[in-house]
Motif scaffolding. Sequence first.
Motif, PDB file in Angstrom:
ATOM      1  N   THR A 382       0.853  -1.187   0.000  1.00  0.00           N
ATOM      2  CA  THR A 382       0.000   0.000   0.000  1.00  0.00           C
ATOM      3  C   THR A 382       0.888   1.235   0.000  1.00  0.00           C
ATOM      4  OG1 THR A 382      -1.756  -1.152   1.207  1.00  0.00           O
ATOM      5  CG2 THR A 382      -1.813   1.259   1.209  1.00  0.00           C
ATOM      6  N   ILE A 383       0.674   2.115  -0.953  1.00  0.00           N
ATOM      7  CA  ILE A 383       1.518   3.299  -1.136  1.00  0.00           C
ATOM      8  C   ILE A 383       1.328   4.294   0.003  1.00  0.00           C
ATOM      9  CG2 ILE A 383       2.110   5.174  -2.712  1.00  0.00           C
ATOM     10  CD1 ILE A 383       2.640   2.310  -3.750  1.00  0.00           C
ATOM     11  N   GLY A 384       2.441   4.855   0.483  1.00  0.00           N
ATOM     12  CA  GLY A 384       2.399   5.860   1.535  1.00  0.00           C
ATOM     13  C   GLY A 384       2.480   7.266   0.964  1.00  0.00           C
ATOM     14  N   ARG A 385       2.425   8.248   1.849  1.00  0.00           N
ATOM     15  CA  ARG A 385       2.459   9.659   1.443  1.00  0.00           C
ATOM     16  C   ARG A 385       3.891  10.175   1.483  1.00  0.00           C
ATOM     17  NH1 ARG A 385      -1.277  11.078   4.099  1.00  0.00           N
ATOM     18  NH2 ARG A 385      -2.856  11.616   2.556  1.00  0.00           N
ATOM     19  N   ASN A 386       4.330  10.762   0.393  1.00  0.00           N
ATOM     20  CA  ASN A 386       5.679  11.304   0.301  1.00  0.00           C
ATOM     21  C   ASN A 386       5.709  12.709   0.887  1.00  0.00           C
ATOM     22  OD1 ASN A 386       8.203  12.339  -0.546  1.00  0.00           O
ATOM     23  ND2 ASN A 386       8.222  10.967  -2.305  1.00  0.00           N
ATOM     24  N   THR A 387       6.498  12.883   1.933  1.00  0.00           N
ATOM     25  CA  THR A 387       6.602  14.192   2.582  1.00  0.00           C
ATOM     26  C   THR A 387       7.945  14.855   2.324  1.00  0.00           C
ATOM     27  OG1 THR A 387       7.388  13.118   4.625  1.00  0.00           O
ATOM     28  CG2 THR A 387       5.016  13.537   4.419  1.00  0.00           C
ATOM     29  N   GLY A 388       8.779  14.244   1.491  1.00  0.00           N
ATOM     30  CA  GLY A 388      10.083  14.830   1.186  1.00  0.00           C
ATOM     31  C   GLY A 388      10.625  14.239  -0.091  1.00  0.00           C
ATOM     32  N   ASP A 389      11.872  13.777  -0.021  1.00  0.00           N
ATOM     33  CA  ASP A 389      12.504  13.176  -1.186  1.00  0.00           C
ATOM     34  C   ASP A 389      12.548  11.661  -1.062  1.00  0.00           C
ATOM     35  OD1 ASP A 389      13.044  15.616  -2.413  1.00  0.00           O
ATOM     36  OD2 ASP A 389      14.859  15.892  -1.226  1.00  0.00           O
TER      37      ASP A 389
END
Length: 391
Positions: A382-389
Amino acid sequence: MPTILMRYRAAALLGAAVIIAPLSVAAFSAHNVAAAAPTLSASPNTGGSFAPIVSADKPAVVTVTTVIKAENAGDEEASPFRGNSPFDEQFRQFFQDQGIPMPDQSPEPRQGQRAEALGSGFVVSADGYIVTNNHVIDKASGITVTLDDGTQLPAKLVGADPKNDLAVLKIKPSKPLATVGWGDSDALRVGDQVLAIGNPFGIGTTVTSGIVSARGRDLNSGPYDDFIQIDAPINHGNSGGPLVDAQGKVVGIDTAIYSPNGGSVGVGFAIPSDQARKVVATLMKDGSIEHGFIGVQIQPVTADIADAIGLGQPEGALVAGVNGGTPAAKAGLKAGDVINAFGGSPVKSPRDLSRMVADLSPGTSKSLSVWRTGQSRDVPITIGRNTGDQQ
């Protein structure tokens, strides 16, 4: 436009004009254009002249001017070679690897000064949606758009995607505006003729010509690196302007140059239109974009590695590490795994995987095809949320 010219020249002296560039769009299914104005279409180049293309596309190219507070102008100015743009470290590494010196840095404005930054953009819908680079409007306290006929209008930021360096603006015109259409950047070949249209140094809309010098340039700035390299001269102020093909269709967004002296030396970089088109449509519809991540460090699969682990081809993304608490860790991925398919699509390189993951919305479920201990297995994730690089 003498007043604009004087103001833009002052901005350039302050180091406010940027060296990275633009994007353009046609009508999108994600947005129903209320005011109907026909999209201009240029005829193929005939008789050795680009005049038909220019006359068709130029009315849809605009100048984007932003007011930057002194602290932003000094600390966050979006010059791509100033040590603080999203591309700076990647450009430094890229040119260091090639044995090329980095260009000189421009002086920064002093504290207390009010700086203006200059860029270009495109009208992408008749009712006033405009696309430009994110770095052109980043940290701006005010945005003004100047149309081809000299009309100046305040602009509102609809949405931006720093990872792709794209932004969408909105103005309220008194009449339907001319627009330009998307071309197929995937069809571009090295050697194809292209035109760059923008407002370098604030002198007015300018057209330069050149060819596609290279495809797929990776400057290591993120998962979306797939730049078109061009030799058409672009300079400060071209950022956000269109790169058009022989049919007058937008095939790229002029985004950056390498310059050891501050001027064009024939090494420019443009974001492919096929990459930008989806981003712009999403920004027009939702105002923002959330990128996915799974939480792995990946590297290429070399021929030696493929032989050692029994892979038939040196393809895929080798997992070098898994970050704790991430979707990859929860899915059971391990260092040494080779990911060779994602959601049914083949993964031939680490960049393929990075882009596939980043394109997905957080919460999306996919299946990975993983090569481990001589066997292929499917791993749900399950894909997570990208908060940076992250990737």
